[in-house]
Scaffold this motif. Sequence first.
Motif, mmCIF file in Angstrom:
data_model
loop_
_atom_site.group_PDB
_atom_site.id
_atom_site.type_symbol
_atom_site.label_atom_id
_atom_site.label_comp_id
_atom_site.label_asym_id
_atom_site.label_seq_id
_atom_site.Cartn_x
_atom_site.Cartn_y
_atom_site.Cartn_z
ATOM 1 N N LYS A 126 30.552 52.919 8.368
ATOM 2 C CA LYS A 126 31.298 54.017 8.986
ATOM 3 C C LYS A 126 31.141 54.047 10.507
ATOM 4 C CE LYS A 126 32.782 55.099 5.039
ATOM 5 N NZ LYS A 126 34.171 54.700 4.705
ATOM 6 N N LYS A 127 30.028 53.523 10.993
ATOM 7 C CA LYS A 127 29.829 53.475 12.442
ATOM 8 C C LYS A 127 30.927 52.665 13.112
ATOM 9 C CE LYS A 127 26.662 51.630 15.923
ATOM 10 N NZ LYS A 127 25.360 50.941 16.153
ATOM 11 N N TYR A 132 34.397 54.179 12.847
ATOM 12 C CA TYR A 132 34.575 55.207 13.876
ATOM 13 C C TYR A 132 34.796 54.575 15.253
ATOM 14 C CZ TYR A 132 32.987 58.812 17.202
ATOM 15 O OH TYR A 132 32.876 59.676 18.262
ATOM 16 N N ALA A 169 30.551 58.932 10.220
ATOM 17 C CA ALA A 169 29.602 58.074 10.938
ATOM 18 C C ALA A 169 28.302 58.820 11.198
ATOM 19 C CB ALA A 169 30.212 57.602 12.256
#
Length: 724
Positions: A38-39, A42, A270
Motif C-alpha cells: 500500500k505504501k 499511495y 498506507a
Amino acid sequence: MWSIENIWEYTLSATIYGSITGITILIIKTLMKNKINKKYAYLLWMILIIKLAIPFGPKSNFSLFNQIPVKFNNQLNMQSDNNSNMSEDTNYTVDTDYRSNISENIKQESGIGQSHTSINNKGEKSIVNHVIPFVWISGVVFTFIAYISIYLHFVINIRKREDIKYNYLENILNECKEKLHIKRKISIVVDEMINSPSLIGVLKVRIIIPSNLINLSKEELEHIFLHELCHFKNRDTWVDNMIALLQCIHWFNPIVCYLFKQVRNDMEMACDERVLSILSEKEHNKYGLTMLTVLEKVNYNKKFTVGLNMTDDKKIIKKRVELIKNSKHFYKKKKIFTITGIICLIVMAGVLLTNGNSINKDAKTLFMPIEKSNTEDLDEAISKAIVDNYIKDWYGVDFSGEFNGESHVILGKNEDDDSVEVYLMATYGSYNFENDVFSMSAGSSNVPIKIKFSKVKDGEFLTTKAGYYYLESEQAEDGSMYKDSVLKMFPKNEANEALNIDYTDKLLKDLNNKAESYVNSIGRKCKVTSDYVEHEYIESLALVDKEDKEELWDYPDWIGTREQIENGKRYIYETQYDKYSNIVTFIKYNEEKEQLENMKYKINGNNLEKIDSENYIAYFDNNAPTFIDNKDFKMIVKNISIIDNNAEYGLLIENKTNKSIEINLDKIHIGESLKNVEFNVKLKGKERKYANLKIKSISNLNDLYDKIYGVFIGNSSKYDFIFK
C-alpha cells in the motif's frame, strides 16, 4: 507577463494531463491490486499531484503522451489556416497584407491595452478566451475562501480547548511517540465538533480526539495515536494541504475531485500498513476492531471534517479491515511486493511525468514570453514572431514604439506534419512621432532570420482551428560573423540568396507603407519616413546630466517634441533651448495642447541647474548665474494684449529694497529674434507701481510664451530677466 487567460490555459492543460495520468494510475492499481504494497500504491499518486502542478515534462520516446497526442495551445480561439497545404517551393512573398479593420487594432498598436503584436490581428476574443477564465478564477477564489473559512473556524474553536490537559492521554501519546522515534511536540485536543480522530497542522501539529472516544481502552487509544502519528511520519498533512490547494484550482473537474478521494483513501491504507508493521501479529485484529469501534461511535453523529480523519467512510473502512485480515499474506511476500512497487513507481513516473515529442513543442510554446497569435496564415505568424521577439524584446530591452512593424521575404521553408522552419529576409522597426514626423526610431533592415513554428491542424484536441505557433528563432550575427552565421542558419540555396540579394529598399518601402496606413487610421497628417531624421541638439554636454534626473527621462535629448502613449492617452514632450540665456525648458502637453508640466534648467558648464520660477524672476549677467530673489524685487505680468501688432505687458513692479531703482529697456529677445521695446520706470525704496512694457512687431501671443528674455538697467548693475 501572464494574464488570467494564460493562467487558465495552463490550468486547463494541467487538468487534462492530470486526468489522463490519474485514470492511468487507477487502471494500473486495479491490475496490480494485490501485487504491490500500500505504501507504493499511495506513492503512485504523487505522480498525479506533480502532473497537476507541472503538466509539462522532459521529452521522452517512452512517454504515454506519444500514444495520446494531446495538443495544447495558449489561445483556443484560433483563426482558420487557409494555407495548411503550402508548396515546398521557395516562396518570394512580401508581407503587404494590411487588414481593413485596422481601426479596431489601433489601441493595440499604439500601446493601449494589450501588447501590440501586429496591426493585422482580427476580431474580438471569443467567449472561451474572455469569459471562462474569469468564471474559473471566481470559482478558485470562492472555493479557497470557503476552505480557509472552515479551517480557521475549526482552529479558532480548538484553541479554546488547547489549555485543557488530559494527562492520561498525554502519557499514552508519549509511549506511542517513543515507538515511532518521534521527538516533535504534538498536542492533544479533545473536541466535540470533530467526527473522527484527526491530525491537523504543518508547523503546529495537533491530534484531535472526539470527546466521546476518550473513555476507550488504553489499547484502543494506542491504536488511534499510532495511526495519527504514522500520518505525521509520512508527512501526509503536507500532501493533504497540497491536495486542498489543487482541488481549489481544479474545482471544475469532477474527475480530479474523484481522483483526490482515491488518493486520500490510499493514504489511509498506507498509514494502516505502517501501523501494522509496528504491531505484533496478535494485535492486528485488535487494530481492526478499534477502527470498527471508532466508526460505530462517530459515523452516525457526523458534524465536522477537517484534516486527516481516521474513519469517515464505511466503504473504505471495509477495504481497510480486509487489508488487516490479509496482512499475513502481505508480510509473507513483503519483499516481492516492495520490489514490484518500486519498479511500478519508476516505470509510471517515466511514462507519465514525461511528454511526447509533439506535446513538448506545444509545451515549449506555452512557456515562451509572448502570447500566441490568432494567425490566419504563415505570413501573419511570421509578422507576429518578428515583432514580439525583435522589437518588443530587443536584446532584453523593450524598444516598442507607437507602431511596431515588419516586412519580410520568404526564401524557403522546411516542414513536416508537426512543424515548419522558415528562412527569410526581414526588415523591422518601431515608429514614433518626433517633431511631428512619424519616423523609425529603432530598427534593422535586410536581416536573415530563421523561425520555427509548430503546426496545429483542424480538429486536433482542444483546437478547432488551424494555425502556426512560434517555437524559436535565430537572427544572423553582425559584422565579420555575418556570412558564417547565415551559412550555418540557412540551407545552401537560401544562404546564397540571402548573401547575394539586397532586399533593403523593397522591404523598407513596404514597412513604410504600413506606417503610413497607421498614421492615416488615427487621423493624422504628417510626414512618414523610415529614414533617419536629423535632430537639432544642444551644443553642450549638459544633457548628459539629464539622464540622472528622473523627471526629465521622457523628454527628448534634442530641441523639439516627442509623443508617447501612456495609459491610453497621448502626451507631447517638448525640449526648448534658448542659446542667449542658456536655458533649457521642458514642457509636457496633453493631446489638447494643455500644458501639464513646465520646468526650466540653467546650463552651468556640464550641469543642469533647475530654476525655481516661484522664487526667482531674474539673474545677474556678470558671467556668473546669480539670481534676484523675490524677497528683493518682484515683477509680475498682470495682463498681455496685442494692439496694432504690438504686444503690451501690464506689469506690477515692486521694489522691496530700501534703495531706489530705475529700469530702462529698449531691446528684448524673443527666441532668436531681437525686438524693439518701450519701457522706462523709476521706483523708490519699498515702492510698487504698475507700468506698461510695449514690444513692437508682435502679432501672436503664442510667439511670446516661454521665449522672452531681455536686459534692464537697475542703478549701476546690469540685469537679465525672464518673463513667465
